[in-house]
Design a protein around this motif. Structure first.
Motif, PDB file in Angstrom:
ATOM      1  N   TYR B 214      42.929 -46.783 -34.515  1.00  0.00           N
ATOM      2  CA  TYR B 214      41.816 -46.121 -35.198  1.00  0.00           C
ATOM      3  C   TYR B 214      40.549 -46.278 -34.369  1.00  0.00           C
ATOM      4  O   TYR B 214      40.460 -47.165 -33.512  1.00  0.00           O
ATOM      5  N   SER B 215      39.582 -45.426 -34.638  1.00  0.00           N
ATOM      6  CA  SER B 215      38.272 -45.589 -34.016  1.00  0.00           C
ATOM      7  C   SER B 215      37.207 -45.127 -34.997  1.00  0.00           C
ATOM      8  O   SER B 215      37.468 -44.294 -35.879  1.00  0.00           O
ATOM      9  N   PHE B 216      36.031 -45.679 -34.849  1.00  0.00           N
ATOM     10  CA  PHE B 216      34.911 -45.373 -35.724  1.00  0.00           C
ATOM     11  C   PHE B 216      33.664 -45.299 -34.858  1.00  0.00           C
ATOM     12  O   PHE B 216      33.368 -46.236 -34.129  1.00  0.00           O
ATOM     13  N   GLU B 217      32.976 -44.176 -34.906  1.00  0.00           N
ATOM     14  CA  GLU B 217      31.753 -44.028 -34.092  1.00  0.00           C
ATOM     15  C   GLU B 217      30.632 -43.507 -34.973  1.00  0.00           C
ATOM     16  O   GLU B 217      30.849 -42.590 -35.779  1.00  0.00           O
ATOM     17  N   LEU B 218      29.467 -44.087 -34.845  1.00  0.00           N
ATOM     18  CA  LEU B 218      28.303 -43.668 -35.637  1.00  0.00           C
ATOM     19  C   LEU B 218      27.112 -43.558 -34.702  1.00  0.00           C
ATOM     20  O   LEU B 218      26.887 -44.427 -33.864  1.00  0.00           O
ATOM     21  N   SER B 219      26.357 -42.477 -34.881  1.00  0.00           N
ATOM     22  CA  SER B 219      25.209 -42.295 -34.006  1.00  0.00           C
ATOM     23  C   SER B 219      24.068 -41.679 -34.810  1.00  0.00           C
ATOM     24  O   SER B 219      24.298 -40.846 -35.697  1.00  0.00           O
ATOM     25  N   HIS B 220      22.860 -42.109 -34.548  1.00  0.00           N
ATOM     26  CA  HIS B 220      21.694 -41.545 -35.239  1.00  0.00           C
ATOM     27  C   HIS B 220      20.618 -41.248 -34.209  1.00  0.00           C
ATOM     28  O   HIS B 220      20.390 -42.031 -33.289  1.00  0.00           O
ATOM     29  N   SER B 221      19.962 -40.112 -34.415  1.00  0.00           N
ATOM     30  CA  SER B 221      18.970 -39.678 -33.447  1.00  0.00           C
ATOM     31  C   SER B 221      17.788 -39.076 -34.194  1.00  0.00           C
ATOM     32  O   SER B 221      17.964 -38.357 -35.179  1.00  0.00           O
ATOM     33  N   ARG B 222      16.570 -39.353 -33.728  1.00  0.00           N
ATOM     34  CA  ARG B 222      15.386 -38.794 -34.382  1.00  0.00           C
ATOM     35  C   ARG B 222      14.173 -38.968 -33.486  1.00  0.00           C
ATOM     36  O   ARG B 222      14.245 -39.616 -32.447  1.00  0.00           O
ATOM     37  N   ARG B 223      13.059 -38.441 -33.943  1.00  0.00           N
ATOM     38  CA  ARG B 223      11.808 -38.694 -33.217  1.00  0.00           C
ATOM     39  C   ARG B 223      11.020 -39.734 -33.980  1.00  0.00           C
ATOM     40  O   ARG B 223      10.926 -39.699 -35.208  1.00  0.00           O
ATOM     41  N   LEU B 224      10.446 -40.668 -33.254  1.00  0.00           N
ATOM     42  CA  LEU B 224       9.557 -41.657 -33.847  1.00  0.00           C
ATOM     43  C   LEU B 224       8.237 -41.522 -33.096  1.00  0.00           C
ATOM     44  O   LEU B 224       8.078 -42.060 -32.009  1.00  0.00           O
ATOM     45  N   GLY B 225       7.340 -40.754 -33.682  1.00  0.00           N
ATOM     46  CA  GLY B 225       6.087 -40.470 -32.980  1.00  0.00           C
ATOM     47  C   GLY B 225       6.386 -39.752 -31.686  1.00  0.00           C
ATOM     48  O   GLY B 225       7.104 -38.751 -31.673  1.00  0.00           O
ATOM     49  N   PRO B 226       5.889 -40.263 -30.570  1.00  0.00           N
ATOM     50  CA  PRO B 226       6.115 -39.544 -29.306  1.00  0.00           C
ATOM     51  C   PRO B 226       7.486 -39.842 -28.703  1.00  0.00           C
ATOM     52  O   PRO B 226       7.848 -39.283 -27.677  1.00  0.00           O
ATOM     53  N   LEU B 227       8.255 -40.715 -29.348  1.00  0.00           N
ATOM     54  CA  LEU B 227       9.520 -41.161 -28.770  1.00  0.00           C
ATOM     55  C   LEU B 227      10.725 -40.457 -29.381  1.00  0.00           C
ATOM     56  O   LEU B 227      10.800 -40.290 -30.605  1.00  0.00           O
ATOM     57  N   GLY B 228      11.653 -40.064 -28.559  1.00  0.00           N
ATOM     58  CA  GLY B 228      12.951 -39.613 -29.049  1.00  0.00           C
ATOM     59  C   GLY B 228      13.877 -40.820 -29.003  1.00  0.00           C
ATOM     60  O   GLY B 228      13.904 -41.527 -27.995  1.00  0.00           O
ATOM     61  N   VAL B 229      14.600 -41.063 -30.083  1.00  0.00           N
ATOM     62  CA  VAL B 229      15.415 -42.274 -30.164  1.00  0.00           C
ATOM     63  C   VAL B 229      16.861 -41.902 -30.480  1.00  0.00           C
ATOM     64  O   VAL B 229      17.103 -41.051 -31.345  1.00  0.00           O
ATOM     65  N   LEU B 230      17.799 -42.519 -29.809  1.00  0.00           N
ATOM     66  CA  LEU B 230      19.214 -42.339 -30.151  1.00  0.00           C
ATOM     67  C   LEU B 230      19.870 -43.717 -30.139  1.00  0.00           C
ATOM     68  O   LEU B 230      19.713 -44.475 -29.178  1.00  0.00           O
TER      69      LEU B 230
END
Lengths: 182, 675
Positions: B214-230
């Motif tokens: 089995y495998s499990f992958e989770l990812s979240h991405s968004r902007r935090l002010g001037p920063l793009g975060v992943l």
């Protein structure tokens, strides 16, 4: 269209399990050298592997240029059948080699060799054709004579700068032995 | 031009007119309108979405964005859609279906560069977002250290690339681009589970337990002010289909991206991965092909990898840009084998500065790199390697139909503070000629090299009953690659044909030290690989899409009795006393047919490799060609995709590496959700 689909489906299932199977198929262009190895003396407890090694010429110009190895032979038996697959050609030296746990293959591995049936003071030569199986290549492997190489082979080793004297335990002395393991 | 809402006002004399609206990414909309004197007529035009088919742009071949048709060397691209349609656990599973790419026991080769090198480093350079992902000790690739779920695109450049990339780019470069942080919040989840089928032959059934994974992958991405975060993480576990085939993997990744001021972009990636796996060296016997010899039962390897990559790009207008990059790649492994407990720590750290300038029809790329490998190991000892390099590349467009490329790189490697110093000069030349709007002819030649790794130079250990000793005098492997290719694009069909010849010198292999019971790595082989490659992709009617890649090679090793002239001219001289290079199949074919209808999709994939003519370790073993069929099916419901996959549908049994049976049939169910 239905017919095509049926044929495709049938051929897909017919293809299942193809390829390599549990029974080794001989490679047609290779030949086989086979026979029996009879062991004399007690098997050392430290035995890791015993195999039959095939050399092109006798004495070999390079001791480590082995043309073919058998699979590991069963350990602790009195005698066993063996089989070595080789490229077609003539082979001048067929010998049994032993390796202890944590040790490497070397001159001290020697246990015995196939002898010429007409002149048992010399190693026997075997010629194998494509797809041919040459049987009856029986070898006596004597643990009490482990590492006691024929003088012609020792001569070649010495020409190459290897001073080889079989030690009492048959391990031999030469470059590499006694180097501490990392 | 309309306003942002699509509104427009046109003042025209009375009469009958056709109003046409055009927008990038949409099909044209037309309407006939009759205008009477003094009238105001409202016209509504509805545009239908029509995704643009822009020619693909690649960056790896020349270190700058360039349309694929202007690249003078064979380059394959695996895009986002293909990666999404074929979810893979590791990158090597994706690469198996790229024409001309071979994988054997974790070693990657391009066009027969690497058979099975048994301890030599990689002859293909792997880059992740521009930074090398080659380990500092063995010079190899850890496939589990690449975040497969976060890959956006893969580019594969086939041919010597040391003129831009230095060591390891001897046969080609594979570059992985990971996903960039999204502008809007996005959460992505993928769960997969499956099992291996029972072995087809009852003799091979070594376990009564169902072998699952089995495998499990989770990812979240968004902007935090001037920063793009992943941020992303994954866990993968498998029982394996054979003894000692189990593994447990964890991975974490964080990526930050910002545009500090207009025309600039900065990014920073941190990636950590660990793996605990069993070690399957070779089978017990062909009768027990899924079992290891009893003494090896329980042999394990634990490894950890930590990668840091930061880059800053600054554009001073359309003509001038600069890039600065820094990276570290730390690896650690520990073997828990029945007869040895070896460990190794390695740190590869480096930085690069690059400037790109355009002056009319001429463009320049100028850069410098410094890299350091530090190794501390029970097998290889403690060693330090430094690489310093400078490179320049010029591109000239003498006419709109012609592009010429010239490049040169100088590398200097210093081993252990000057015990050994090696210098390499790697030139390249490339040209493309557009014969017609659909057809482009290309030609290239370039030099490659691979500096021996710390492991190759300094291994001091007992391996499989032999004592391996160091060889500090090892020289770099070298290559020259030559290619002529034709690319034809017509409607939905793209065909690419390449003829190539690659010359190799001083390939490194294990060799017995004459007259002693020792083995060491040595420069042994002079080789020549000639071949032809055909790559076809076609959009077919009724939602079908097909691709086919075929590579035929003649891989020979031998010698040139009396070589004359510089190295690159030796390609014209006959190779004497030649014989087949080991572990190289002459024929390789990859093919796939994909279908998409509404929310449903399906794909059948096939790969074939002919029987290798020569192997080195066990020539007496049975060898067979490879025939592998994989099936995939999926349905997309709102933001979720359910897919089902059967790998090795026909339960075909083969070995890529001697005495190692390739994976048997397996079934996988995957759920991908985007929130």
């Amino acid at each position: 269209m239905k017919k095509v689909r049926y044929i495709l489906l049938l051929s897909a299932f017919a293809a299942c399990g193809k390829g390599i199977g549990p029974t080794p198929k001989e490679v047609p262009e290779l030949g086989v050298i086979c026979g029996t190895v009879k062991f004399l003396g007690a098997w050392p407890d430290s035995t890791a592997e015993v195999r039959v090694a095939v050399y092109e010429e006798y004495p070999p110009k390079n001791f480590y240029d082995v043309k073919a190895f058998s699979d590991p032979l069963p350990v602790g038996v009195d005698s066993t059948a063996y089989k070595v697959m080789v490229s077609p050609g003539t082979y001048g030296w067929i010998m049994v080699a032993w390796r202890g746990e944590g040790r490497f293959w070397g001159p001290e591995s020697f246990l015995g060799m196939y002898l010429d049936p007409d002149d048992p003071s010399h190693p026997g030569e075997v010629t194998v054709g494509p797809g041919e199986e040459v049987g009856g290549i029986d070898i006596l492997a004597d643990f009490s004579k482990r590492g006691q190489l024929p003088p012609e082979v020792i001569e070649v080793l010495e020409e190459q700068g290897v001073t080889y004297r079989p030690a009492p335990d048959g391990r031999g002395l030469g470059p590499g032995t006694g180097v501490p393991r990392r | 031009m309309t306003d942002l809402e699509g509104r427009f006002v046109l003042e025209v004399p009375p009469g009958t007119y056709t109003v046409e609206a055009l927008l990038v990414g949409y099909g044209p909309a037309r309407r006939e309108v009759e205008i009477s004197p003094g009238d105001t007529t409202k016209v509504v035009l509805k545009l239908e979405e029509r995704p643009l088919k822009l020619p693909p742009v690649v960056v790896t071949a020349t270190k700058k964005a360039q349309p694929l048709r202007e690249v003078p060397i064979s380059t394959s691209v695996v895009g986002k859609d293909e990666l999404r349609a074929r979810p893979a656990q590791t990158l090597d599973q994706v690469l198996r279906y790229v024409p001309g790419v071979e994988l054997k026991g974790g070693e990657v080769g391009i066009r027969a560069s690497t058979g099975y090198s048994q301890g030599a480093g990689s002859r293909v350079l792997l880059l992740v977002d521009g930074a090398p992902a080659i380990t500092g000790d063995t010079g190899g690739i850890n496939w589990d250290a690449i975040p497969a779920g976060e890959i956006e695109r893969i580019e594969v450049v086939k041919g010597a690339g040391s003129a831009l990339y230095g060591s390891n780019a001897m046969a080609g470069v594979i570059q992985v681009f990971t996903r960039r942080p999204s502008r809007t919040p996005r959460t992505w989840l993928r769960m997969a589970a499956g099992c291996y089928d029972r072995p087809y032959h009852p003799e091979w059934r070594w376990s009564s337990k169902l072998r699952t994974f089995y495998s499990f992958e989770l990812s979240h991405s968004r902007r935090l002010g001037p920063l793009g975060v992943l941020i992303s993480g994954s866990r993968q576990r498998s029982d394996g289909y054979r003894q000692n085939g189990d593994y447990l993997r964890h991975r974490l990744m964080g990526k930050l991206e910002a545009e500090p001021f207009p025309g600039s972009r900065a990014d920073l990636t941190l990636h950590w991965a660990e793996e605990d796996r069993g070690q399957f060296l070779y089978w017990k016997s062909q009768e027990h092909a899924l079992e290891v010899p009893e003494e090896m039962l329980g042999d394990r390897v634990y490894s950890g990898k930590f990668r840091f990559n930061g880059s800053f790009r600054l554009a001073f207008g359309p003509e001038l840009a600069a890039l600065f990059r820094g990276y570290t790649y730390r690896t650690y492994w520990h073997n828990f084998f029945h007869d040895s407990h070896d460990r190794s720590r390695a740190l590869r750290a480096g930085c690069e500065a690059r400037a790109e300038a355009s002056l009319g029809e001429l463009s320049f790329t100028l850069g410098g790199e410094v890299a350091r490998d530090g190794v501390s190991s029970s097998m290889f000892g403690d060693h330090r390697l430094w690489d310093v390099a400078g490179y320049v590349q010029t591109e000239w467009k003498p006419s709109p139909l012609t592009t010429l490329t010239l490049g040169l790189r100088y590398d200097r490697q210093v081993v252990d503070g000057g015990d050994k110093v090696e210098s390499q000069v790697s030139p390249k030349f490339g040209a493309t000629f557009r014969l017609s709007p659909e057809m482009v002819l290309r030609a290239s030649m370039g030099r490659g090299f691979r500096a021996p790794s710390v492991a190759e130079r300094f291994t001091d250990a007992y391996i499989a009953g032999f004592r391996v000793v160091p060889n500090p005098e090892l020289r770099p492997e070298r290559s020259w690659g030559y290619e002529v290719g034709l690319r034809w694009t017509s409607g939905n069909l793209v065909a690419d044909l390449a003829l190539f010849q690659n010359e190799y010198w001083d390939l490194v292999e294990p060799q017995a030290v004459p007259g002693s019971p020792l083995v060491r790595m040595a420069n042994v082989t002079r080789a020549r690989v000639r071949g032809v490659e055909l790559d076809l992709t076609a959009g077919l009617p009724l939602g079908f899409y097909g691709s086919l890649g075929y590579t035929y090679i003649v891989p020979r090793e031998g010698r040139i009795a009396q070589p004359y002239g510089p190295e690159f001219l030796q390609a014209l001289q006959p190779l004497e006393d030649s014989r087949e290079l080991p572990y190289r199949p002459r024929n390789r074919l990859v093919a796939s047919v994909r279908w998409k209808g509404g929310p449903f999709s399906a794909e059948a994939r096939f790969r074939y490799a002919s029987r290798v003519r020569r192997v080195k370790m066990y020539p007496q073993d049975e060898r067979v060609p490879q025939y592998v069929v994989d099936l995939l099916g999926g349905v997309r419901l709102r933001n979720c995709t359910f897919s089902f996959r059967v790998d090795n549908l026909l339960q075909y049994h083969y070995t890529e590496v001697e005495r190692n049976l390739a994976p048997i049939r397996s079934f996988t169910v995957t759920l991908t959700a985007e929130l």
